[in-house]
Design an enzyme around this catalytic site. Structure first.
Site, short mmCIF file in Angstrom:
data_model
loop_
_atom_site.label_atom_id
_atom_site.label_comp_id
_atom_site.label_asym_id
_atom_site.label_seq_id
_atom_site.Cartn_x
_atom_site.Cartn_y
_atom_site.Cartn_z
N CYS A 80 21.67 24.29 56.13
CA CYS A 80 22.27 24.65 57.30
C CYS A 80 21.31 25.26 58.57
O CYS A 80 20.22 25.53 58.27
CB CYS A 80 23.14 26.21 57.12
N HIS A 123 9.03 14.20 51.89
CA HIS A 123 9.72 13.90 53.08
C HIS A 123 11.19 14.38 52.94
O HIS A 123 12.12 13.93 53.52
CB HIS A 123 9.50 12.35 53.37
N ASN A 127 9.90 9.11 49.42
CA ASN A 127 11.21 8.48 49.36
C ASN A 127 12.09 9.76 49.27
O ASN A 127 11.84 10.68 48.63
CB ASN A 127 11.49 7.61 48.07
N ASN A 152 0.41 -2.59 44.91
CA ASN A 152 1.29 -2.95 46.14
C ASN A 152 1.30 -4.50 46.36
O ASN A 152 0.35 -5.22 45.66
CB ASN A 152 0.45 -2.62 47.37
N ASP A 165 15.34 9.14 48.47
CA ASP A 165 16.59 8.59 47.65
C ASP A 165 16.69 9.11 46.45
O ASP A 165 17.87 8.87 45.66
CB ASP A 165 16.10 6.87 47.68
N CYS A 220 21.54 29.40 59.27
CA CYS A 220 21.39 30.47 58.30
C CYS A 220 20.59 29.72 57.02
O CYS A 220 20.22 30.60 56.37
CB CYS A 220 22.63 30.85 57.79
N GLY A 254 3.67 1.40 45.78
CA GLY A 254 4.78 0.59 46.79
C GLY A 254 4.40 1.71 48.11
O GLY A 254 5.39 1.85 48.59
N THR A 255 3.41 1.71 48.56
CA THR A 255 3.16 2.66 49.72
C THR A 255 1.83 2.26 50.54
O THR A 255 0.79 2.16 50.00
CB THR A 255 3.28 4.02 49.49
#
Ligand SMILES: [Zn+2]
Length: 255
Positions: A136, A128, A111, A223, A113, A139, A197-198
């Protein structure tokens, strides 16, 4: 979804899972969209997934490079207008307490979040990336998103005026090397892996439970539906919502 009926068999499994966690020398959690759904964050995939209503092209790295303004407009709407207000739920909170009480070493999450950290978890590997940081494109300077004014898009770098990109993994973009390396080290080191949860449909995340199993870890899976781990690597399958299962485990661990 209604709350899960706590059957005798489920109570038995919860007890066994808490026992494994208690005995563990090095327990690690591996989380995905299912833990944040109850904080109001929609998953990307599956029914009710974001990609049913939103064109995923906005999160393709090539599109972002060519049309950063269009990409940012959509990204702001999807992530930045809502994620800042999202609050961790009991599942995030129990994981943070487990860490505090030394029942858990680290959280590996898919996640972006930032809810694990918001709940108080300190050792979190975000494979992720995160929406919370901007980087940036010229740079590589990094900024907390609170420094960026998203009323003016695309946001630009204070150092070189280059375009800033959310520090999360876009489609066709590689996984951050450090987080990937550390996650796999954790998977090899742990003796209990708690999948929450995945379905981990995408690589390399999908390999983390496999790697843990190969190195002898017991796998506890939470799950709402069986995943491709359930009948392959999982030792204890808790077919429950993340908040329900973690709240029960929290009680059993006296958190
Ligand atoms: Zn720059």
């Amino acid at each position: 979804m209604n709350s899960t009926l706590l059957t005798k068999s489920l109570i038995d499994k919860l007890w066994k899972a808490s026992h494994l966690i208690r005995k563990a020398k090095y327990a690690v959690a591996f989380t995905g969209a299912g833990i944040s759904v109850e904080s109001g964050i929609p998953p990307f995939r599956g029914e009710n997934g974001l990609w049913n209503t939103t064109d995923p092209i906005f999160l393709e790295i090539e599109f972002f490079r060519k049309k950063p303004l269009q990409s940012w407009q959509k990204i702001k709407e999807i992530f930045y207008d809502s994620l800042g207000d999202a609050e961790p739920n009991i599942a995030h909170q129990v994981l943070a307490k487990m860490e505090e009480r030394s029942f858990l070493e680290t959280v590996i999450t898919q996640n972006i979040d930032h809810l694990h950290q918001k709940a108080g978890s300190k050792y979190v590997y975000e494979i992720h990336g995160t929406y919370k940081q901007l980087v940036c494109t010229e740079c590589s300077s990094e900024y907390d998103m609170s420094f960026a004014d998203l009323n003016y898009l695309p946001p630009t770098c204070f150092v070189c005026k280059g375009i800033l990109k959310p520090d999360m993994v876009f489609f066709n973009e590689p996984i951050p090397a450090f987080a990937k390396k550390r996650s796999f080290e954790e998977a090899q080191k742990c003796d209990v892996l708690l999948i929450i949860g995945t379905n981990a449909e995408v690589l390399p995340a999908a390999d983390i439970p496999i790697k843990a199993k190969e190195h002898g870890a017991k796998i506890i899976e939470i799950n709402i539906k069986p995943s491709h781990f359930t009948n392959t690597v999982t030792d204890i399958f808790l077919q429950m919502k993340a908040t329900e299962a973690m709240s029960e485990l929290g009680k059993l661990l006296y958190l």
